[in-house]
Structures are given as C-alpha cells and as structure tokens.
Design a protein around this motif. Sequence first.
Motif, short mmCIF file in Angstrom:
data_model
loop_
_atom_site.label_atom_id
_atom_site.label_comp_id
_atom_site.label_asym_id
_atom_site.label_seq_id
_atom_site.Cartn_x
_atom_site.Cartn_y
_atom_site.Cartn_z
N UNK A 128 41.08 36.58 51.45
CA UNK A 128 39.97 37.53 51.29
C UNK A 128 38.93 36.95 50.33
N UNK A 129 37.71 36.78 50.80
CA UNK A 129 36.66 36.19 49.96
C UNK A 129 36.32 37.07 48.76
N UNK A 130 36.50 38.38 48.90
CA UNK A 130 36.15 39.30 47.82
C UNK A 130 36.95 39.05 46.55
N UNK A 131 38.11 38.43 46.69
CA UNK A 131 38.96 38.14 45.51
C UNK A 131 38.20 37.27 44.50
N UNK A 132 37.39 36.34 44.98
CA UNK A 132 36.70 35.43 44.07
C UNK A 132 35.75 36.17 43.12
N UNK A 133 35.16 37.25 43.60
CA UNK A 133 34.21 37.98 42.77
C UNK A 133 34.90 38.78 41.66
N UNK A 134 36.23 38.81 41.66
CA UNK A 134 36.97 39.45 40.58
C UNK A 134 37.16 38.52 39.39
N UNK A 135 36.87 37.23 39.58
CA UNK A 135 37.00 36.26 38.50
C UNK A 135 35.74 36.30 37.63
N UNK A 136 35.88 36.46 36.31
CA UNK A 136 34.70 36.62 35.45
C UNK A 136 33.71 35.47 35.52
N UNK A 137 34.20 34.24 35.78
CA UNK A 137 33.31 33.07 35.73
C UNK A 137 33.00 32.49 37.11
N UNK A 138 33.17 33.29 38.16
CA UNK A 138 33.02 32.72 39.50
C UNK A 138 31.62 32.18 39.76
N UNK A 139 30.61 32.74 39.11
CA UNK A 139 29.24 32.24 39.28
C UNK A 139 28.91 31.17 38.25
N UNK A 140 29.22 31.44 36.98
CA UNK A 140 28.83 30.50 35.92
C UNK A 140 29.56 29.17 36.06
N UNK A 141 30.76 29.17 36.64
CA UNK A 141 31.49 27.91 36.85
C UNK A 141 30.69 26.94 37.69
N UNK A 142 29.91 27.47 38.62
CA UNK A 142 29.13 26.63 39.54
C UNK A 142 27.75 26.29 39.00
N UNK A 143 27.37 26.92 37.90
CA UNK A 143 26.01 26.76 37.39
C UNK A 143 26.02 26.16 35.98
N UNK A 144 25.86 26.97 34.95
CA UNK A 144 25.76 26.41 33.61
C UNK A 144 27.04 25.76 33.10
N UNK A 145 28.20 26.12 33.68
CA UNK A 145 29.45 25.53 33.24
C UNK A 145 29.91 24.37 34.12
N UNK A 146 29.06 23.89 35.00
CA UNK A 146 29.40 22.77 35.87
C UNK A 146 29.75 21.54 35.02
N UNK A 147 30.85 20.89 35.37
CA UNK A 147 31.23 19.63 34.73
C UNK A 147 31.93 19.76 33.39
N UNK A 148 32.16 20.95 32.91
CA UNK A 148 32.62 21.11 31.52
C UNK A 148 34.00 20.52 31.25
N UNK A 149 34.84 20.32 32.30
CA UNK A 149 36.21 19.84 32.09
C UNK A 149 36.35 18.32 32.21
N UNK A 150 35.28 17.63 32.57
CA UNK A 150 35.35 16.17 32.66
C UNK A 150 36.36 15.69 33.68
N UNK A 151 37.15 14.70 33.30
CA UNK A 151 38.23 14.18 34.15
C UNK A 151 39.53 14.85 33.75
N UNK A 152 40.18 15.53 34.68
CA UNK A 152 41.48 16.12 34.39
C UNK A 152 42.59 15.16 34.82
#
Length: 235
Positions: free
Chosen positions: A121-145
């Motif tokens: 269900x795609x709607x599940x993703x919108x329950x995650x608090x950072x589902x939008x910011x992860x793709x925008x201002x938080x892009x790349x924040x984890x470097x190489x895992x």
Amino acid sequence: MTAGSRLSHDCEANILPRVRVGVSVWRRPGASSSFRRDIRFDVRGLLAVIEYAIYWDYDIQHLYELEHIWVFVGEDGEVWDAEASFHGKTLKALLKNRSNLTEGTHVRLFSQPGKHAFSPLAEVFELLPDWRTACMEEAGRDGLTVPDMFKGAFFTDELTNRLVERHLKTLAFEPAMEFKEYRLRPELFVPWATLAEEIPLRIARELKRLRERKEAEKKPWKEPEKEPWKEQEEA
C-alpha cells in the motif's frame, strides 16, 4: 518457479533498480545470508521460499542499498504468502484479499520514494515523518553505509561521506506519490553469492568515479590550443 514481484516507483524518482537482484531459493529452514532473519517452514505443504535481494548503488540518502522480497510457494505451485523489507524490518507483502497478486505469480509492491522500502500500500509511506524531507533537504546525509556482512570489504570516513552526500544532493527531488511500474530485466537476476562478490567492487568503482569527477571540477579552464589550419584561416 516463476513467482516474483512487480515493483512500482515514484514517477519523480531518479534512482531505479538497474543493477542486480541476488536470488536464493530455500527448500528447508535456514538463515538468510543477506538479511537478519531465519527462513522458516512452519506451514505444512510449503514447498519453497524465494528470496530476492534487490541492489541499488544508491538510495537518496546513502551509497549502498539492499532491499528484500520473500515469496512463499506451496507444493501446489501457488503463491501462499509474501513479505518485504521495510527499513530493516519486514512487512506482509501480500494483501489479505490477494488483490495485489498479478497473473497468479507476481506480488505487486510499491517502493518508497527515494528510500526503496517496500509496501503493498503506497499510503503507508506517508505515515513516515520524513518521507518527503528524506528526498529533499536530507538527501545524502548518511554518506556510505557499511553493513556488518561487508565490514572489512569496504570502508567509510568523513571525507567519503561528504563526497557521497555532495553527489546525492544533486539527485534530490520532491516525491509526487504517483507511481509507475518498473520491471526488472531478466539478465539482472543472479545468485546471491555472485551479487555479494560484486557489491564491494561496485562500491570501489563508484567512489573512484566520484573522486575523479570532484578532481576534474577543480582543474582551471585552459583555452585549447589552435590547430595550425585554423590559424591560417583566421589570417
């Protein structure tokens, strides 16, 4: 066995699974080689569990990305159940009414924009608090895992993480939450052992590419030397 999955990705996402899918087929209980879980045969009549370890070079926040889908096949050849990885845990991937089972063999799943966790269900993703910011201002924040199973095979440090972050910032996007199906090509499927050997090589190659690109951007522009025939024409 033809059991598998159909994956749908956000139409704005620009990191798609074009690399490899490591396949393992279980016919008896055992421990997964690529995910922290045991493969169990608790239900009578279960014939096999097919594990798909889907590798991307990137998700929107880091270099190295591996997600999983498990399809449970009965002795009657039917898909009995399915599960999928979701941020280090698992979700049921086959809906109770089986409405996301296509052609009787493939489980239809949505991939979280940028992050690739799976859900029926795609709607599940919108329950995650950072589902939008992860793709925008938080892009790349984890470097190489570097997951435990690859410790010693490749390494990371602050400079590497900054290099990866710099690249992923250029891929940042705003999720549309509109999805389109992306079918994995047959030639991408290999045994898990083959993929496990390839991943460290891909990581090393990608870091080399990023370093070379960064170095090239530092070089000052040099006016190309004129060809002799061009000088004669100008005269």
